[in-house]
Design a protein around this motif. Structure first.
Motif, PDB file in Angstrom:
ATOM      1  N   TYR A 136       0.834  -1.281  -0.056  1.00  0.00           N
ATOM      2  CA  TYR A 136      -0.186   0.099  -0.078  1.00  0.00           C
ATOM      3  C   TYR A 136       0.905   1.376   0.054  1.00  0.00           C
ATOM      4  O   TYR A 136       0.677   2.232  -0.677  1.00  0.00           O
ATOM      5  N   GLU A 140       1.330   4.222  -3.069  1.00  0.00           N
ATOM      6  CA  GLU A 140       1.271   5.690  -2.871  1.00  0.00           C
ATOM      7  C   GLU A 140       2.375   6.547  -3.412  1.00  0.00           C
ATOM      8  O   GLU A 140       2.225   7.339  -3.793  1.00  0.00           O
ATOM      9  N   LEU A 144       2.395   9.206  -6.046  1.00  0.00           N
ATOM     10  CA  LEU A 144       2.732  10.817  -6.014  1.00  0.00           C
ATOM     11  C   LEU A 144       3.622  11.043  -7.013  1.00  0.00           C
ATOM     12  O   LEU A 144       3.643  12.152  -7.394  1.00  0.00           O
ATOM     13  N   TYR A 158      -2.490  20.440 -15.189  1.00  0.00           N
ATOM     14  CA  TYR A 158      -2.644  20.486 -13.811  1.00  0.00           C
ATOM     15  C   TYR A 158      -4.096  19.731 -13.363  1.00  0.00           C
ATOM     16  O   TYR A 158      -4.117  19.170 -12.611  1.00  0.00           O
ATOM     17  N   LEU A 162      -4.659  16.600 -11.184  1.00  0.00           N
ATOM     18  CA  LEU A 162      -5.336  16.528 -10.064  1.00  0.00           C
ATOM     19  C   LEU A 162      -6.258  15.342 -10.070  1.00  0.00           C
ATOM     20  O   LEU A 162      -6.689  14.792  -9.048  1.00  0.00           O
ATOM     21  N   LEU A 165      -4.843  12.474  -9.348  1.00  0.00           N
ATOM     22  CA  LEU A 165      -4.513  12.242  -8.055  1.00  0.00           C
ATOM     23  C   LEU A 165      -5.699  11.564  -7.211  1.00  0.00           C
ATOM     24  O   LEU A 165      -5.610  10.935  -6.350  1.00  0.00           O
ATOM     25  N   VAL A 169      -5.861   8.051  -5.310  1.00  0.00           N
ATOM     26  CA  VAL A 169      -6.010   7.883  -4.127  1.00  0.00           C
ATOM     27  C   VAL A 169      -7.230   7.373  -3.642  1.00  0.00           C
ATOM     28  O   VAL A 169      -7.309   6.498  -2.576  1.00  0.00           O
ATOM     29  N   LEU A 170      -8.341   7.450  -4.180  1.00  0.00           N
ATOM     30  CA  LEU A 170      -9.654   6.719  -3.930  1.00  0.00           C
ATOM     31  C   LEU A 170      -9.312   5.305  -4.175  1.00  0.00           C
ATOM     32  O   LEU A 170      -9.937   4.324  -3.116  1.00  0.00           O
ATOM     33  N   PHE A 173      -7.606   3.985  -1.217  1.00  0.00           N
ATOM     34  CA  PHE A 173      -8.153   3.519   0.084  1.00  0.00           C
ATOM     35  C   PHE A 173      -9.048   2.667   0.041  1.00  0.00           C
ATOM     36  O   PHE A 173      -9.204   1.818   1.060  1.00  0.00           O
TER      37      PHE A 173
ATOM     38  N   LEU B  35     -11.719  14.141  -0.579  1.00  0.00           N
ATOM     39  CA  LEU B  35     -10.710  13.198  -0.427  1.00  0.00           C
ATOM     40  C   LEU B  35     -10.334  13.054   0.827  1.00  0.00           C
ATOM     41  O   LEU B  35     -10.176  11.970   1.437  1.00  0.00           O
ATOM     42  N   ILE B  71       0.026   9.393   4.809  1.00  0.00           N
ATOM     43  CA  ILE B  71       0.064   9.525   3.498  1.00  0.00           C
ATOM     44  C   ILE B  71      -1.231  10.670   2.887  1.00  0.00           C
ATOM     45  O   ILE B  71      -0.928  11.250   1.877  1.00  0.00           O
ATOM     46  N   THR B  72      -2.037  10.569   3.766  1.00  0.00           N
ATOM     47  CA  THR B  72      -3.320  11.506   3.129  1.00  0.00           C
ATOM     48  C   THR B  72      -2.825  12.897   3.124  1.00  0.00           C
ATOM     49  O   THR B  72      -3.164  13.630   2.385  1.00  0.00           O
ATOM     50  N   SER B  74       0.231  14.215   3.028  1.00  0.00           N
ATOM     51  CA  SER B  74       1.215  14.514   1.642  1.00  0.00           C
ATOM     52  C   SER B  74       0.556  14.643   0.575  1.00  0.00           C
ATOM     53  O   SER B  74       0.764  15.434  -0.258  1.00  0.00           O
ATOM     54  N   VAL B  75      -0.573  13.766   0.221  1.00  0.00           N
ATOM     55  CA  VAL B  75      -1.533  13.633  -0.937  1.00  0.00           C
ATOM     56  C   VAL B  75      -2.226  15.034  -0.985  1.00  0.00           C
ATOM     57  O   VAL B  75      -2.259  15.753  -2.054  1.00  0.00           O
ATOM     58  N   LEU B  78      -0.037  17.869  -2.162  1.00  0.00           N
ATOM     59  CA  LEU B  78       0.249  17.965  -3.563  1.00  0.00           C
ATOM     60  C   LEU B  78      -1.075  18.177  -4.176  1.00  0.00           C
ATOM     61  O   LEU B  78      -0.854  19.355  -5.063  1.00  0.00           O
ATOM     62  N   ALA B  79      -2.207  18.054  -3.711  1.00  0.00           N
ATOM     63  CA  ALA B  79      -3.455  18.255  -4.591  1.00  0.00           C
ATOM     64  C   ALA B  79      -3.668  19.935  -4.297  1.00  0.00           C
ATOM     65  O   ALA B  79      -4.204  20.379  -5.156  1.00  0.00           O
ATOM     66  N   LEU B  82      -1.724  21.650  -6.950  1.00  0.00           N
ATOM     67  CA  LEU B  82      -2.169  21.810  -8.142  1.00  0.00           C
ATOM     68  C   LEU B  82      -3.429  22.569  -7.949  1.00  0.00           C
ATOM     69  O   LEU B  82      -3.656  23.329  -9.179  1.00  0.00           O
ATOM     70  N   VAL B  83      -4.100  22.516  -7.061  1.00  0.00           N
ATOM     71  CA  VAL B  83      -5.481  23.531  -6.919  1.00  0.00           C
ATOM     72  C   VAL B  83      -4.967  24.868  -7.069  1.00  0.00           C
ATOM     73  O   VAL B  83      -5.534  25.830  -8.048  1.00  0.00           O
ATOM     74  N   ARG B  85      -2.296  26.242  -8.679  1.00  0.00           N
ATOM     75  CA  ARG B  85      -1.802  26.335  -9.986  1.00  0.00           C
ATOM     76  C   ARG B  85      -2.983  26.744 -10.893  1.00  0.00           C
ATOM     77  O   ARG B  85      -2.962  27.470 -11.872  1.00  0.00           O
ATOM     78  N   LEU B  86      -3.995  25.682 -10.721  1.00  0.00           N
ATOM     79  CA  LEU B  86      -5.227  25.912 -11.687  1.00  0.00           C
ATOM     80  C   LEU B  86      -5.917  27.154 -11.308  1.00  0.00           C
ATOM     81  O   LEU B  86      -6.319  27.762 -12.277  1.00  0.00           O
TER      82      LEU B  86
END
Lengths: 509, 93
Positions: A136, A140, A144, A158, A162, A165, A169-170, A173, B35, B71-72, B74-75, B78-79, B82-83, B85-86
């Motif tokens: 797992y 991840e 990433l 981008y 997104l 990502l 990630v879903l 989980f 998320l 992990i969530t 760090s994800v 990153l998200a 990206l948001v 930048r968008l």
């Protein structure tokens, strides 16, 4: 040999850190990738000769420690990853524009080198992880790295990054809940021990279902593939090959392990058979219709994932305790699909590199604008054609050997629909390749050729009036990978033996 | 139904709600939050599973939950990049 396994994991990680801080990023990255190739060859030879290699760093066993194990599949895919990354890095060295647009923030382009090595480390970790939880975490890490690589495409990348990502990630989980369910029922995180301790029932079905759905989102099986064409097409030229050839394979290998260890499920297998058929058809048709060259190549990956997933319904009867014929079918299908996986890795990497270079040469991303590129970039078009031959499964290529074995398994097992899927999918792939080749051979019409200003994705010498041609360093990596995809059919018996080492008992490993 | 089972069902519901929102919303920030809601639901399932065995809760599942949280985070980082930048792209910057 345990040390070599550990080294194959730590070398790309250390390389990623070094490439992030050292001034000579390219040198560090290329040397690391070359070193990884040497380690991968050593591991493959060792596994083929002595069987699977297992180790637990520091003597800590799971669930507290981390168990590593290299079986034939891990060794083969690890070797593929090292070879592909080395070739792609060679391309990136020759063509800075292939690592992202120059308009990116200063950190953008230089981030390519450490992120590529991080992704390689993530994939290697997925391959050698022997317990579910390490798997797992490794998945991840891989996600990433891959998402950040997509984002290097800058403006326009981008959004797909997104989306990728969130969905990946879903999927993770879902896999995490499956892992927790297995552990809560069996008290172990080691897949083989858990499988032995988990009786068939609702818990096993739920865990298997969750893990399958989660991993298939990450592998982009139709109809969960919607993120892939956008993400793979928006990524820079030197990133798309890594994503298509390697990253989707990581979650597929995990799915293969979980599925075979937990014994599969006949009902779920029928659903997967339908979805895999849908993937081959849908991906094939959209590859034939897509207007943008990189989307043609990306949709072809959707179709190829369908071939890979065909393996699950083919091995399920043998896992359920089938007779000798079922085991024979499972073994042949296992070899066939894994050869297809390796062939796709090499050929798709070559195809994406060639496609990215052709987009630069044509000055436009559309297939319709490719006219005249065959004359200006014959080597690149040849690489594209060879890769197409391998993907369509035409002889002589590794793709042909893999599909032939799969066909053999389907005929022996009386699965006629698989034969139809293989032949139909092969025709669609060949047609999509032929369409692109026909476009490159056309005379450039009025309005074709590069638009005024800097051609997309390339840096031109100022004042250059001649139509752009690819640089030497942009031609050879793609051609080398494509040639490798064709000539490895000579050593395919060796590869077919390798992928069987440490395969699950139901498959005759 | 024991307390642990109630939390197990609750965790499942939270996970599902988060996942549905993640897949249906077009608002990027809402996606990132959804998320995290999904992640929280997952962690709840893990913690509840650790307690269903009766007796002492299983620390290994707690370790899994902790790693999942890390992990969530760090994800999410990153998200969010990206948001941002968008959003800058939308502003024409």
């Amino acid at each position: 040999m345990g040390d070599v396994v550990l080294a194959s994991l730590l070398l790309p990680l250390a390389g990623a850190v070094a490439a992030a801080v050292a001034p000579a990023r390219r040198t560090v990255a290329v040397v690391t990738a070359a070193g990884q190739t040497v380690l991968a060859v050593v591991l493959a030879v060792t596994v083929l000769r002595d069987g699977p290699v297992a180790t637990a760093p520091g003597g800590w066993e799971p669930p507290l420690g981390i168990a590593l194990r290299v079986d034939g599949v891990a060794a083969a895919v690890g070797l593929l990853a090292a070879v592909v990354v080395t070739a792609v890095l060679a391309h990136a060295c020759a063509s800075p524009a292939s690592t992202g647009p120059a308009t990116e923030p200063a950190a953008g382009r230089s981030a390519y080198w450490p992120l590529t090595l991080l992704t390689l480390a993530g994939l290697q970790a997925v391959l050698v992880a022997a317990d579910l939880f390490t798997t797992y975490v490794a998945l991840e890490l891989l996600t990433l790295g891959a998402v950040a690589l997509v984002a290097l495409g800058g403006r326009g990348a981008y959004g797909p990054a997104l989306r990728y990502l969130c969905l990946a990630v879903l999927g993770s989980f879902a896999f995490l809940v499956a892992v927790a369910l297995v552990y809560a029922r069996t008290g172990t995180l080691t897949l083989d021990l858990a499988a032995a301790a988990l009786p068939p029932g609702p818990a096993l079905t739920t865990a298997l279902g969750l893990a399958t759905v989660g991993l298939l989102v990450k592998s982009a099986l139709f109809p969960l593939h919607a993120w892939l064409p956008d993400a793979h097409a928006a990524a820079p030229t030197a990133v798309s090959p890594l994503l298509s050839a390697l990253v989707v394979k990581g979650s597929f290998v995990v799915l293969l392990r979980v599925w075979t260890a937990l014994g599969g499920d006949a009902a779920l297998a029928s659903v997967l058979a339908v979805l895999a058929t849908g993937a081959v058809a849908w991906g094939g048709v959209l590859a034939l219709r897509a207007a943008a060259l990189k989307r043609v190549v990306a949709y072809s990956t959707v179709a190829q994932v369908g071939y890979l997933v065909l393996l699950l319904p083919l091995v399920t009867p043998a896992l359920a305790g089938g007779d000798g014929v079922a085991v024979d079918v499972a073994r042949t299908a296992w070899q066939g699909v894994l050869l297809v996986l390796l062939a796709h890795g090499l050929a798709k990497a070559a195809m994406f590199l060639a496609a990215g270079t052709l987009v630069g040469v044509a000055g436009s991303g559309r297939v319709a604008d490719l006219g005249g590129t065959a004359a200006r970039a014959p080597v690149v078009v040849t690489a594209y054609a060879l890769a197409g031959v391998c993907l369509a499964g035409l002889p002589p290529s590794l793709g042909f050997v893999g599909k032939w074995a799969l066909l053999d398994a389907a005929l022996t097992g009386g699965r006629w629909w698989v034969v139809a899927v293989l032949l139909g999918g092969g025709l669609l792939t060949a047609a999509a390749t032929a369409r692109v080749l026909a476009a490159t051979l056309r005379e450039p019409g009025p309005g074709d050729g590069p638009p005024p200003g800097t051609p997309h994705g390339r840096e031109e010498a100022p004042g250059a009036t001649a139509l752009p041609t690819p640089r030497a360093g942009e031609r050879w990596p793609a051609l080398a990978l494509a040639l490798l995809a064709v000539v490895t059919c000579v050593g395919s018996a060796w590869l077919a033996d390798l992928v069987l080492v440490g395969a699950p008992p139901g498959v005759g490993g | 139904m024991s307390t642990a089972e109630v939390y197990l069902v609750l965790g499942g519901v939270v996970t599902l709600l988060g996942a549905v929102r993640l897949l249906t919303t077009r608002d990027r920030l809402a996606q990132v939050i959804a998320l995290n809601v999904t992640g929280t639901g997952t962690v709840l399932v893990l913690v509840a599973l650790a307690a269903t065995g009766g007796g002492e809760p299983d620390p290994v599942l707690h370790a899994l939950a902790l790693t999942g949280i890390v992990i969530t985070v760090s994800v999410t980082g990153l998200a969010l990049v990206l948001v941002r930048r968008l959003d800058r792209e939308d502003d024409g910057g």
